[in-house]
Design an enzyme around this catalytic site. Structure first.
Site, PDB file in Angstrom:
ATOM      1  N   ALA A  41       6.911  24.945  13.559  1.00 28.25           N
ATOM      2  CA  ALA A  41       6.106  25.470  13.163  1.00 28.25           C
ATOM      3  C   ALA A  41       5.215  25.486  13.145  1.00 28.25           C
ATOM      4  CB  ALA A  41       6.419  24.014  11.691  1.00 28.25           C
ATOM      5  N   GLU A  42       4.415  25.035  14.260  1.00 29.48           N
ATOM      6  CA  GLU A  42       3.108  25.505  14.567  1.00 29.48           C
ATOM      7  C   GLU A  42       3.241  26.557  14.718  1.00 29.48           C
ATOM      8  OE1 GLU A  42      -1.004  22.491  16.722  1.00 29.48           O
ATOM      9  OE2 GLU A  42       1.068  22.047  16.814  1.00 29.48           O
ATOM     10  N   GLU A 120      24.118  35.443   9.624  1.00 34.31           N
ATOM     11  CA  GLU A 120      24.775  34.039  10.857  1.00 34.31           C
ATOM     12  C   GLU A 120      24.038  33.489  10.740  1.00 34.31           C
ATOM     13  OE1 GLU A 120      26.177  37.044  14.044  1.00 34.31           O
ATOM     14  OE2 GLU A 120      24.028  37.610  14.660  1.00 34.31           O
ATOM     15  N   LYS A 122      21.194  31.285  12.889  1.00 29.97           N
ATOM     16  CA  LYS A 122      20.550  31.056  13.965  1.00 29.97           C
ATOM     17  C   LYS A 122      20.516  29.835  14.962  1.00 29.97           C
ATOM     18  CE  LYS A 122      15.717  32.733  15.073  1.00 29.97           C
ATOM     19  NZ  LYS A 122      15.448  31.108  15.625  1.00 29.97           N
ATOM     20  N   ARG A 143      16.571  35.987  28.660  1.00 38.46           N
ATOM     21  CA  ARG A 143      15.105  37.053  28.267  1.00 38.46           C
ATOM     22  C   ARG A 143      14.216  37.402  28.031  1.00 38.46           C
ATOM     23  NH1 ARG A 143      14.277  36.924  21.651  1.00 38.46           N
ATOM     24  NH2 ARG A 143      13.090  35.086  22.301  1.00 38.46           N
ATOM     25  N   GLU A 179      23.302  33.323  22.844  1.00 36.36           N
ATOM     26  CA  GLU A 179      22.716  32.153  22.832  1.00 36.36           C
ATOM     27  C   GLU A 179      23.639  30.963  23.723  1.00 36.36           C
ATOM     28  OE1 GLU A 179      19.427  31.764  21.528  1.00 36.36           O
ATOM     29  OE2 GLU A 179      19.332  33.599  20.814  1.00 36.36           O
ATOM     30  N   CYS A 439      13.144 -17.757   5.395  1.00 33.55           N
ATOM     31  CA  CYS A 439      12.068 -17.112   5.677  1.00 33.55           C
ATOM     32  C   CYS A 439      12.039 -15.683   4.340  1.00 33.55           C
ATOM     33  CB  CYS A 439      13.216 -15.804   7.024  1.00 33.55           C
ATOM     34  SG  CYS A 439      11.637 -14.139   7.087  1.00 33.55           S
TER      35      CYS A 439
END
Length: 714
Positions: A41-42, A120, A122, A143, A179, A439
């Site tokens: 995300a960053e 498809e 990811k 890659r 992958e 308790c």
């Protein structure tokens, strides 16, 4: 040319340089070291910001910009190899309007006729290219930077999905791309082994796949459960060449290459969006991690006409789901006490947005789990939402440790009543507070659970109210000292109660941001709704709860291991609270869905005198203690059969259909398996219907379901 001459403000130049450095460092750690220190995300946010800078100031878009490059420099660990065709990256979109813009642009470039499209998943794995010469695997490479990768041939050969020889109509030369990934279950198992060996765990399955494939010793790679799915090709020479992406996948299958069966070819934008939404809701169904959907123009001739930019094809786009994994700081590890006395560590973190909501706490289950995950207080940790609902710490980012981190030490005494903690049995993983009756934490949690939707479903008795009834501020006496008091509460007892507001996840007091003091409220005297209205509503709902089915009463007693499924089985078979508690362990065990652990727990619970007092006080208050007699015309013609209900039925609610099956001795479960007898399918049946078709489980519509209820399977 100076920045002023180009019209680029100095602040933009400085930020572009800063972002370039951050992205280059992140690429090096992600692609080369397989040890990222920032979340996806960053990283995506940095890439979006630098792209926006370059849109405003095109002179910043140089060949060295991260937006014009793929991946990262290759490592020096493996031999460098040049790809036959450049391995491109994919451009990303994150919103529906961005996807629409890409589709409009693609249709325009294709002359108004780009479809159909192939959708498809990811896969969050490691991109690899395989070269086959006359059907024989001769090379596998990562890659790398897109043009040059690393030779990992020996390691790739250890992956069971990768064929060493192709079958059928074999091309003379074929370079396929795909992958490599580690299934989620295998990832968790591998991390357990690493922590047990005193080694740092992997932060996520993608890192573990990359680290496993790039082992210097292929024998180590062979011990990891690596898998591969192929999704494209760079070179195809000889043999029968395909004309579309979907035909590529069909040909791959014929050749013996591993292809996903979850892709779908659709005609238009609506089909694309339907696929994206479906897997947004089912992103944890596949065995591997996914972070989005890839949309491709299906026809290869259109792909060729559209071409590529300097780094990505114009004929494909990745729609990224909201991040389910982010990095944040683990500030502390504390504990809370549950309704059965179990003491559970939980993480207190720097608040962070994940999967659409802000998270600052996450359970760590038990001390062994803290050790297994290898987290230290002060760590930067990877946080995700399991099933996009429950916050979970995946593991630490060891590369960011500075030496100030410290291990968590489990307390020896209950934080709420001071009783010494212990394991019930020597082999138990959990430690518990044995002070079950007195308790305050356990009583509060049991009352809250008794009122929940899983049990008596008392809407006005939420966490604040449960706290107030068991732990009001002095001088008010608690109206509830054990569950036996629950149905004897009066409006006069409720009106004066003031209480500290507690967090339902941790049981800890909430702090008023204005005063810095513990937040205190008048719980039942809500003047805005009238001084008695809240109290009166609770008393009314308690009266209604007395008429709940027997199985809900059983659940409300908080007997260990007795949840809704076991409670329903007990109530359906034995029909009364007295018959359940008077039955022997052997009789209880014989009931399907109960078993010896639950049977022993029931007998142990009822052997405690103050537990028996709860039953008698509730009975005296009018709580339902037995099931209605079975109608004389209802036979047990579904006994031994298991049903799954999916979709909307016209003549039954989901609960009514479930009760009808159970009344006839059948069982209803939430998922389809080979053991399922029938799937009852109404309108808009979902993935359970598809699963039944796949497994060959009989599917019945509402009409056939009514015949089953009336006559049984015969």
């Amino acid at each position: 040319m100076s920045s002023e001459a180009e019209g680029v403000p100095v602040t933009a130049l400085e930020r572009h340089a800063e972002l370039t450095e951050l992205i280059d460092e992140a690429n090096w750690r992600y692609y080369v070291l397989d040890s990222p220190t920032v979340s996806d995300a960053e990283y995506d946010a940095w890439m979006r910001e630098i792209q926006e800078l370059e849109e405003r100031h095109p002179s910043l878009r140089t060949p060295d910009s991260p937006t014009q490059r793929v991946g990262a420099p290759v490592s020096t660990e493996f031999a460098k190899v040049e790809h036959l065709q450049r391995m491109e990256s994919l451009d990303n979109v994150f919103r529906e309007d961005q996807l629409d813009a890409w589709l409009a642009r693609t249709e325009k470039l294709a002359g108004g006729d780009a479809g159909p499209y192939l959708c498809e998943l990811k896969i969050d794995g490691l991109a690899v290219a395989l070269i086959y010469e006359k059907g024989r695997l001769v090379r596998g490479a990562t890659r790398g930077n897109g043009s040059v990768g690393e030779d990992v041939t020996l390691n790739v050969r250890t992956i069971r999905d990768v064929p060493h020889r192709l079958t059928g109509d074999v091309p003379d030369l074929l370079e396929v791309r795909g992958e490599v990934f580690l299934p989620v279950e295998s990832f968790e198992r591998l991390n357990e082994q690493l922590v047990a060996a005193g080694k740092p765990p992997f932060a996520n399955p993608r890192n573990s796949a990359a680290g496993s494939l790039r082992q210097k010793d292929p024998r180590v790679t062979a011990q990891r459960d690596l898998r591969m799915i192929v999704h494209g090709f760079g070179v195809w020479r000889g043999g029968r060449e395909p004309r579309s992406q979907s035909e590529v996948y069909a040909r791959f299958k014929e050749l013996g290459l591993p292809v996903s069966d979850l892709y779908r070819v659709v005609d238009d934008r609506d089909g694309i969006w339907e696929y994206i939404q479906y897997y947004g809701a089912h992103r944890h169904d596949p065995e591997y991690e996914i972070d989005g959907v890839v949309v491709k123009v299906d026809r290869l001739e259109v792909q060729q006409d559209l071409g590529s930019t300097s780094r990505a094809p114009r004929w494909a786009i990745a729609y990224k789901y909201p991040p389910q994994e982010v990095n944040t700081k683990l500030l502390d590890i504390k504990v809370n006490v549950g309704r059965t006395g179990r003491v559970t560590p939980y993480a207190v973190m720097k608040p962070v947005l994940v999967s659409g909501s802000t998270v600052e706490r996450a359970t760590l289950h038990n001390a062994s789990e803290v050790e297994r995950k290898g987290v230290l207080i002060g760590d930067t940790v990877v946080l995700r939402k399991a099933g996009d609902v429950i916050p979970e710490i995946v593991g630490p980012v060891p590369a960011l440790r500075d030496g100030s981190e410290r291990p968590f030490v489990m307390p020896t005494h209950c934080p709420e009543c001071g009783t010494e903690l212990r394991r019930e049995k020597e082999a138990d993983v959990d430690i518990r507070c044995p002070n079950t009756r007195s308790c305050p934490a356990q009583l509060r949690e049991r009352i809250y659970y008794a009122a929940s939707r899983a049990a008596l479903d008392i809407g006005s008795l939420g966490y604040v109210a449960a706290t107030a009834l068991t732990q009001p501020l002095p001088p008010q006496e608690p109206p509830i000292r054990t569950e036996a008091d629950l149905f004897d509460i009066t409006i006069e007892q409720l009106l004066p109660i003031r209480s500290v507001v507690r967090d339902p996840d941790t049981g800890l007091p909430k702090i008023d941001p204005e005063t810095g003091e513990e937040k205190v409220v008048s719980v039942f005297a809500n003047q805005a709704e009238g001084p008695k209205k809240t109290a009166e509503l609770l008393v009314e709902q308690l009266q209604e709860a007395k008429r709940r089915p027997l199985w809900r009463v059983l659940v409300a007693l908080s007997i260990r291991h007795v949840g809704p499924t076991a409670a329903q089985a007990l109530a359906a078979e034995l029909r009364s609270i007295d018959a359940i508690f008077n039955a022997s362990e052997e009789e209880l065990t014989a009931i399907e869905g109960v078993g010896p652990t639950i049977a022993a727990s029931i007998k142990e619970w009822y052997s405690v005198d103050w537990h028996r007092e709860i039953i008698e006080r509730w009975r005296a208050a009018g709580v339902r203690m037995e099931e209605d007699p079975l109608p004389e015309d209802v036979s047990q013609n579904l006994r031994g059969l298991t049903f799954v209900i999916t979709g909307t039925l016209e003549g039954f609610s989901r609960q009514e259909a479930t009760e009808a099956i159970k009344m006839r001795g059948g069982k209803v479960t939430g998922s389809v398996s080979k053991k399922t007898s029938y799937v009852v399918a109404g309108e808009n049946a979902g993935s359970k219907y598809d699963k039944a078709v796949e497994l060959g489980v009989p599917i019945v519509d509402e009409s056939a379901f009514r015949r089953l209820l009336a006559h049984g399977p015969e």
